[in-house]
Design a protein around this motif. Structure first.
Motif, PDB file in Angstrom:
ATOM      1  N   UNK A 141      32.423  58.482  90.654  1.00 56.01           N
ATOM      2  CA  UNK A 141      31.390  59.516  90.513  1.00 56.01           C
ATOM      3  C   UNK A 141      31.926  60.910  90.822  1.00 56.01           C
ATOM      4  N   UNK A 142      31.722  61.836  89.913  1.00 54.13           N
ATOM      5  CA  UNK A 142      32.135  63.207  90.116  1.00 54.13           C
ATOM      6  C   UNK A 142      33.623  63.468  89.977  1.00 54.13           C
ATOM      7  N   UNK A 143      34.366  62.466  89.498  1.00 57.57           N
ATOM      8  CA  UNK A 143      35.818  62.619  89.393  1.00 57.57           C
ATOM      9  C   UNK A 143      36.280  62.340  87.965  1.00 57.57           C
ATOM     10  N   UNK A 144      37.545  62.681  87.709  1.00 60.57           N
ATOM     11  CA  UNK A 144      38.117  62.461  86.391  1.00 60.57           C
ATOM     12  C   UNK A 144      38.493  60.992  86.190  1.00 60.57           C
ATOM     13  N   UNK A 145      38.562  60.583  84.951  1.00 59.53           N
ATOM     14  CA  UNK A 145      39.029  59.248  84.617  1.00 59.53           C
ATOM     15  C   UNK A 145      40.526  59.167  84.897  1.00 59.53           C
ATOM     16  N   UNK A 146      40.946  58.079  85.553  1.00 54.98           N
ATOM     17  CA  UNK A 146      42.343  57.926  85.931  1.00 54.98           C
ATOM     18  C   UNK A 146      42.869  56.542  85.559  1.00 54.98           C
ATOM     19  N   UNK A 147      44.147  56.510  85.318  1.00 53.95           N
ATOM     20  CA  UNK A 147      44.838  55.261  84.989  1.00 53.95           C
ATOM     21  C   UNK A 147      44.846  54.327  86.192  1.00 53.95           C
ATOM     22  N   UNK A 148      44.629  53.031  85.920  1.00 57.30           N
ATOM     23  CA  UNK A 148      44.684  52.030  86.974  1.00 57.30           C
ATOM     24  C   UNK A 148      45.846  51.064  86.747  1.00 57.30           C
ATOM     25  N   UNK A 149      45.900  50.485  85.539  1.00 57.95           N
ATOM     26  CA  UNK A 149      46.921  49.477  85.261  1.00 57.95           C
ATOM     27  C   UNK A 149      47.132  49.369  83.757  1.00 57.95           C
ATOM     28  N   UNK A 150      48.343  48.964  83.373  1.00 56.39           N
ATOM     29  CA  UNK A 150      48.661  48.758  81.970  1.00 56.39           C
ATOM     30  C   UNK A 150      49.572  47.561  81.807  1.00 56.39           C
ATOM     31  N   UNK A 151      49.552  46.992  80.603  1.00 53.42           N
ATOM     32  CA  UNK A 151      50.383  45.826  80.322  1.00 53.42           C
ATOM     33  C   UNK A 151      50.942  45.941  78.907  1.00 53.42           C
ATOM     34  N   UNK A 152      52.207  45.572  78.771  1.00 53.32           N
ATOM     35  CA  UNK A 152      52.858  45.627  77.464  1.00 53.32           C
ATOM     36  C   UNK A 152      52.347  44.515  76.553  1.00 53.32           C
ATOM     37  N   UNK A 153      52.719  44.601  75.278  1.00 52.99           N
ATOM     38  CA  UNK A 153      52.301  43.600  74.297  1.00 52.99           C
ATOM     39  C   UNK A 153      52.686  42.186  74.750  1.00 52.99           C
ATOM     40  N   UNK A 154      53.895  42.019  75.220  1.00 52.29           N
ATOM     41  CA  UNK A 154      54.367  40.693  75.624  1.00 52.29           C
ATOM     42  C   UNK A 154      53.760  40.225  76.926  1.00 52.29           C
ATOM     43  N   UNK A 155      53.219  41.180  77.684  1.00 57.14           N
ATOM     44  CA  UNK A 155      52.721  40.835  79.007  1.00 57.14           C
ATOM     45  C   UNK A 155      53.803  40.851  80.063  1.00 57.14           C
ATOM     46  N   UNK A 156      55.036  41.096  79.643  1.00 59.44           N
ATOM     47  CA  UNK A 156      56.146  41.029  80.567  1.00 59.44           C
ATOM     48  C   UNK A 156      56.334  42.263  81.417  1.00 59.44           C
ATOM     49  N   UNK A 157      55.716  43.358  81.014  1.00 63.34           N
ATOM     50  CA  UNK A 157      55.819  44.605  81.780  1.00 63.34           C
ATOM     51  C   UNK A 157      54.434  45.086  82.159  1.00 63.34           C
ATOM     52  N   UNK A 158      54.261  45.347  83.429  1.00 69.06           N
ATOM     53  CA  UNK A 158      52.973  45.839  83.917  1.00 69.06           C
ATOM     54  C   UNK A 158      53.183  47.116  84.718  1.00 69.06           C
ATOM     55  N   UNK A 159      52.141  47.915  84.758  1.00 74.82           N
ATOM     56  CA  UNK A 159      52.179  49.200  85.457  1.00 74.82           C
ATOM     57  C   UNK A 159      50.907  49.322  86.296  1.00 74.82           C
ATOM     58  N   UNK A 160      51.049  49.901  87.479  1.00 69.21           N
ATOM     59  CA  UNK A 160      49.899  50.070  88.358  1.00 69.21           C
ATOM     60  C   UNK A 160      49.956  51.429  89.049  1.00 69.21           C
ATOM     61  N   UNK A 161      48.810  51.988  89.282  1.00 71.69           N
ATOM     62  CA  UNK A 161      48.740  53.149  90.169  1.00 71.69           C
ATOM     63  C   UNK A 161      48.991  52.649  91.588  1.00 71.69           C
ATOM     64  N   UNK A 162      49.591  53.479  92.394  1.00 78.92           N
ATOM     65  CA  UNK A 162      50.020  53.034  93.729  1.00 78.92           C
ATOM     66  C   UNK A 162      48.872  52.464  94.560  1.00 78.92           C
ATOM     67  N   UNK A 163      47.692  53.032  94.397  1.00 76.00           N
ATOM     68  CA  UNK A 163      46.582  52.651  95.267  1.00 76.00           C
ATOM     69  C   UNK A 163      46.081  51.218  95.035  1.00 76.00           C
ATOM     70  N   UNK A 164      46.477  50.586  93.922  1.00 75.75           N
ATOM     71  CA  UNK A 164      46.006  49.226  93.658  1.00 75.75           C
ATOM     72  C   UNK A 164      47.138  48.208  93.670  1.00 75.75           C
ATOM     73  N   UNK A 165      48.360  48.644  93.839  1.00 78.52           N
ATOM     74  CA  UNK A 165      49.491  47.717  93.858  1.00 78.52           C
ATOM     75  C   UNK A 165      49.326  46.699  94.976  1.00 78.52           C
TER      76      UNK A 165
END
Length: 117
Positions: free
Chosen positions: A41-65
Motif C-alpha cells: 500500500x502506498x508504494x511502488x511495484x517491486x520485483x520479488x522473484x524470477x525463474x528462467x524458462x528451464x527453471x534452472x535459474x532463479x532470482x530473488x530480492x534479498x528480503x525474501x531469500x
C-alpha cells in the motif's frame, strides 16, 4: 489474448505460509521468463522473484531469500511462489508477469496477501 490469472492469496498470521499460483494462456511461452512482483500500500511495484524458462535459474530480492521459492510447470504454463515464514512487511498485492527476457510483457491483475502480526 494473453491472460495471466493469479490465485492463492489471502490472510495469514506472521510465520505462516501461502502458495501463489499463476496460470498463463493465450500464446506460446516457450523461452519466456516468469516472475512475481508485489506492491505494498502506498508504494511502488517491486520485483520479488524470477525463474528462467528451464527453471534452472532463479532470482530473488534479498528480503525474501531463504523464505520464498519460485518454480514453474511449463506443461501447465504455470508459475508458483511458495512463501514461508511470512512477515507483516510481506503484505502486498502480488502480481505475476511473463516476458521473453530482458523485461516482462504480460501481467496478471494481482492477488492480495495480508500478513497479520
Amino acid at each position: 489474448q494473453v491472460q495471466l490469472v493469479e490465485s492463492g492469496g489471502g490472510l495469514v498470521q506472521a510465520g505462516g505460509s501461502l502458495r501463489l499460483s499463476c496460470a498463463a494462456s493465450g500464446r506460446s511461452f516457450v523461452g519466456y521468463v516468469m516472475g512475481w512482483f508485489r506492491q505494498a500500500p502506498g508504494k511502488e511495484r517491486k520485483f520479488v522473484a524470477g525463474v528462467s524458462w528451464s527453471g534452472g535459474t532463479t532470482y530473488y530480492v534479498d528480503s525474501v531469500k531463504g523464505r520464498f521459492t519460485i518454480s514453474r510447470d511449463n506443461a501447465k504454463n504455470t508459475v508458483y511462489l511458495q512463501m514461508n515464514s511470512l512477515k507483516p512487511e510481506d503484505t502486498a498485492v502480488y502480481y505475476c508477469a511473463v516476458g521473453p527476457g530482458g523485461g516482462y510483457n504480460y501481467w496478471g491483475k494481482g492477488t492480495l496477501v495480508t500478513v497479520s502480526s
